[in-house]
Design an enzyme around this catalytic site. Sequence first.
Site, short mmCIF file in Angstrom:
data_model
loop_
_atom_site.label_atom_id
_atom_site.label_comp_id
_atom_site.label_asym_id
_atom_site.label_seq_id
_atom_site.Cartn_x
_atom_site.Cartn_y
_atom_site.Cartn_z
N GLN A 1 -5.22 -1.44 9.45
CA GLN A 1 -5.07 -3.03 8.82
C GLN A 1 -5.41 -4.44 9.71
OE1 GLN A 1 -3.56 -3.54 5.15
NE2 GLN A 1 -3.95 -5.70 5.79
N ASP B 1 -11.56 2.65 2.90
CA ASP B 1 -11.86 1.13 2.96
C ASP B 1 -13.13 0.71 2.53
OD1 ASP B 1 -9.49 -0.53 3.13
OD2 ASP B 1 -8.90 -1.02 5.02
N LYS C 1 0.67 -1.12 0.06
CA LYS C 1 -0.08 0.32 -0.17
C LYS C 1 1.03 1.13 -0.31
CE LYS C 1 -3.67 -2.57 2.20
NZ LYS C 1 -4.50 -2.88 2.99
#
Length: 283
Positions: free
Chosen positions: A96, A119, A52
């Site tokens: 995460q 997200d 990422k």
Amino acid sequence: MSELIDGKVISTQIKSEVKEKVAALNAKGVTVSLAVIQVGADPASSVYVRNKKKACEEVGIRSVAYELPETTTEKELLDLIDELNGRKDINGILVQLPLPKGMDEDKVTDAISPLKDVDGFHPVNVGKLSIGKRGFVSCTPAGVIELLKRSGVEISGKECVVIGRSNIVGKPMSMLLLRENGTVTVCHSRTADLKEVTKRADILVVAVGKPGMIDASYIKDGAVVIDVGIHRKEDGKLCGDVDFESASEVASKITPVPGGVGPMTIAMLMKNCAESVELQGLI
Ligand code: NAD
């Protein structure tokens, strides 16, 4: 033999579009920043986080890493999220997953401001998706829609079957296909006759989490097959939820694993980050 839907090529296209958009924002004095939080040092999570950060560099997004020790308490994590929610120089916040045992992932997800939830997991964004309002959309299913559209697959009016009803893939996938005017059926572990349903699909999206489970016998001749699954086999190679060899004999188009849906997730994350400044009313 079916035609390959190439996620590497399409994700590269999307990243270059994001790069242009970020450069245009920079020219107007607007920067885009993503905070990436990792708690503990799970090796798989470290790889995802590294990828990422690399993607951010590629497209010109500033990434700010928070590598917190395994011993971090839930309260400390929530306090950090609260601080980042309030910071003007941070546009996106990504935690995460999975989090270490003992941390409540729902509580942590809910703590992220919906305007910074790149997200697309926050209940406000999930709700917006289901009522057709603009918000952040979960990256993997959003990537599947891009794969279909950019491969010239018409969704409107088509029989779309999704196998899997998880909150991060199956459910948002079904809402997105519905938004594109597909006729959508969602199958899951309690579906009585899976083959009977999947054989009707013009577009079959497989997110069942079982290596190679879906072979040609589940697929209508000429269907488009999207394999969301990703598994590492004993020999170290990757495979999906679809038995590629047999499925590609009947499908008209199919995604490979690796190189199908996988690269799309990060590309869509970058797209969400670039869009965050609009949702935050900064331009
Ligand atoms: P999950 O385990 O949360 O959900 C699996 C779903 O499949 C469940 O809803 C379950 O009801 C259904 N299911 C299980 N067995 C079934 C059966 N026999 N018949 C019909 N339905 C059945 O998994 P997930 O998080 O949705 O992920 C699905 C797959 O996609 C996994 O392989 C995962 O690794 C992969 N994944 C890939 C990406 C990516 O970026 N490419 C992102 C997320 C998930």
